[in-house]
Design a protein around this motif. Structure first.
Motif, PDB file in Angstrom:
ATOM      1  N   TYR A  78      14.882 -59.029 -14.163  1.00 30.73           N
ATOM      2  CA  TYR A  78      14.146 -58.673 -12.814  1.00 30.73           C
ATOM      3  C   TYR A  78      12.771 -58.215 -13.434  1.00 30.73           C
ATOM      4  O   TYR A  78      12.493 -57.649 -14.085  1.00 30.73           O
ATOM      5  N   THR A  79      12.052 -58.902 -12.391  1.00 31.21           N
ATOM      6  CA  THR A  79      10.463 -58.697 -12.704  1.00 31.21           C
ATOM      7  C   THR A  79       9.319 -58.821 -11.600  1.00 31.21           C
ATOM      8  O   THR A  79       9.981 -59.443 -10.757  1.00 31.21           O
ATOM      9  N   SER A  80       8.396 -58.144 -11.539  1.00 31.17           N
ATOM     10  CA  SER A  80       7.456 -58.149 -10.625  1.00 31.17           C
ATOM     11  C   SER A  80       6.765 -59.159 -10.263  1.00 31.17           C
ATOM     12  O   SER A  80       6.356 -59.762  -9.297  1.00 31.17           O
ATOM     13  N   GLY A  81       6.541 -60.011 -11.583  1.00 32.93           N
ATOM     14  CA  GLY A  81       5.759 -61.186 -11.308  1.00 32.93           C
ATOM     15  C   GLY A  81       6.347 -62.226 -12.281  1.00 32.93           C
ATOM     16  O   GLY A  81       7.015 -61.953 -13.521  1.00 32.93           O
ATOM     17  N   GLU A  82       6.409 -63.680 -11.874  1.00 33.81           N
ATOM     18  CA  GLU A  82       7.146 -64.674 -12.632  1.00 33.81           C
ATOM     19  C   GLU A  82       6.463 -64.551 -14.496  1.00 33.81           C
ATOM     20  O   GLU A  82       5.339 -64.233 -14.609  1.00 33.81           O
ATOM     21  N   HIS A  83       7.355 -64.573 -15.190  1.00 33.20           N
ATOM     22  CA  HIS A  83       7.010 -64.840 -16.591  1.00 33.20           C
ATOM     23  C   HIS A  83       5.659 -65.728 -16.849  1.00 33.20           C
ATOM     24  O   HIS A  83       5.747 -66.759 -16.262  1.00 33.20           O
ATOM     25  N   SER A 104       5.578 -65.331  -7.672  1.00 31.38           N
ATOM     26  CA  SER A 104       5.492 -66.549  -8.512  1.00 31.38           C
ATOM     27  C   SER A 104       3.987 -66.603  -9.264  1.00 31.38           C
ATOM     28  O   SER A 104       2.911 -65.862  -8.901  1.00 31.38           O
ATOM     29  N   ALA A 105       3.994 -67.123 -10.511  1.00 34.50           N
ATOM     30  CA  ALA A 105       3.018 -67.368 -11.358  1.00 34.50           C
ATOM     31  C   ALA A 105       1.728 -67.924 -10.310  1.00 34.50           C
ATOM     32  O   ALA A 105       0.701 -67.974 -10.228  1.00 34.50           O
ATOM     33  N   GLN A 106       2.339 -69.052  -9.392  1.00 29.98           N
ATOM     34  CA  GLN A 106       1.366 -69.634  -8.602  1.00 29.98           C
ATOM     35  C   GLN A 106       0.688 -68.774  -7.465  1.00 29.98           C
ATOM     36  O   GLN A 106      -0.567 -68.746  -7.361  1.00 29.98           O
ATOM     37  N   ARG A 123      -2.629 -70.695 -19.648  1.00 30.99           N
ATOM     38  CA  ARG A 123      -2.299 -71.260 -18.363  1.00 30.99           C
ATOM     39  C   ARG A 123      -0.950 -70.584 -17.634  1.00 30.99           C
ATOM     40  O   ARG A 123      -0.131 -70.432 -18.302  1.00 30.99           O
ATOM     41  N   PHE A 124      -1.064 -70.505 -16.236  1.00 28.14           N
ATOM     42  CA  PHE A 124       0.159 -69.981 -15.571  1.00 28.14           C
ATOM     43  C   PHE A 124       0.978 -71.312 -15.477  1.00 28.14           C
ATOM     44  O   PHE A 124       0.595 -72.233 -14.977  1.00 28.14           O
ATOM     45  N   LEU A 125       2.161 -71.307 -15.965  1.00 28.99           N
ATOM     46  CA  LEU A 125       3.241 -72.361 -15.797  1.00 28.99           C
ATOM     47  C   LEU A 125       4.459 -71.919 -15.308  1.00 28.99           C
ATOM     48  O   LEU A 125       4.981 -70.890 -15.678  1.00 28.99           O
ATOM     49  N   PRO A 126       5.045 -72.747 -14.458  1.00 29.07           N
ATOM     50  CA  PRO A 126       6.275 -72.313 -14.055  1.00 29.07           C
ATOM     51  C   PRO A 126       7.566 -72.059 -14.990  1.00 29.07           C
ATOM     52  O   PRO A 126       7.113 -72.833 -15.912  1.00 29.07           O
TER      53      PRO A 126
END
Ligand SMILES: [Zn+2]
Length: 165
Positions: A78-83, A104-106, A123-126
């Motif tokens: 579980y995490t506050s923001g996407e990896h 999400s990263a987006q 870069r932020f990537l899903p």
């Protein structure tokens, strides 16, 4: 989102708040075993200058050292923001499975752009683009505003310290 999962996500937001209060970027993560037991938790620790010290990366390395492959394959992060891509790769390499993230990263990238934060060096990537076998769930609308507020506090504080309005 089930109540027990929201409890873990709320803990992530608490850890992100702790990071913020320590002068660090607001991210927090919790590793939970198949039976729902919290195995490990951490917050962002990049304030000292080592920008690889993300909680999701620390969790992946902790899991590799302390859990069997079977335990890793049934654990959830579980995490506050996407990896970020580094943490998604570490998560995939050590054979962890499911990830549940609040924002999400987006979403994060959009907020940072809105606040005028210079682009990150990575870069932020899903997650599925980096670790396609990992099951991913998020964003979690119930908690997104809280996480957004933490990022706003962090970056507006940083801008004030640099004399920007
Ligand atoms: Zn990361």
């Amino acid at each position: 989102m089930k109540d027990d999962e929201l409890i873990h996500l709320r803990r992530c937001v608490e850890l992100a708040t702790e990071a913020l209060e320590a002068g660090d970027e607001p991210f927090g993560s919790v590793l939970v075993g198949e039976d729902g037991t919290v195995l490990f938790e951490d917050r962002n620790r990049v304030g000292g200058g080592d920008h690889t010290r993300h909680p999701e990366f620390t969790i992946a390395r902790w899991a590799a050292e302390h859990l069997s492959p079977g335990q890793r394959a049934t654990a959830t992060v579980y995490t506050s923001g996407e990896h970020c891509p580094m943490c998604s790769a570490a998560h995939g390499w050590v054979g962890l499975d499911r990830i549940v993230f609040v924002c999400s990263a987006q979403q994060l990238e959009g907020w940072l752009t809105e606040m005028g934060v210079p682009p990150a060096p990575v870069r932020f990537l899903p997650i599925p683009e980096i670790a396609p076998g990992v099951r991913v769930e998020g964003p979690v609308p119930e908690l997104v505003d809280q996480v957004r507020a933490l990022h706003r506090r962090f970056h507006q504080g940083a801008q004030r310290a640099q004399g920007r309005p």
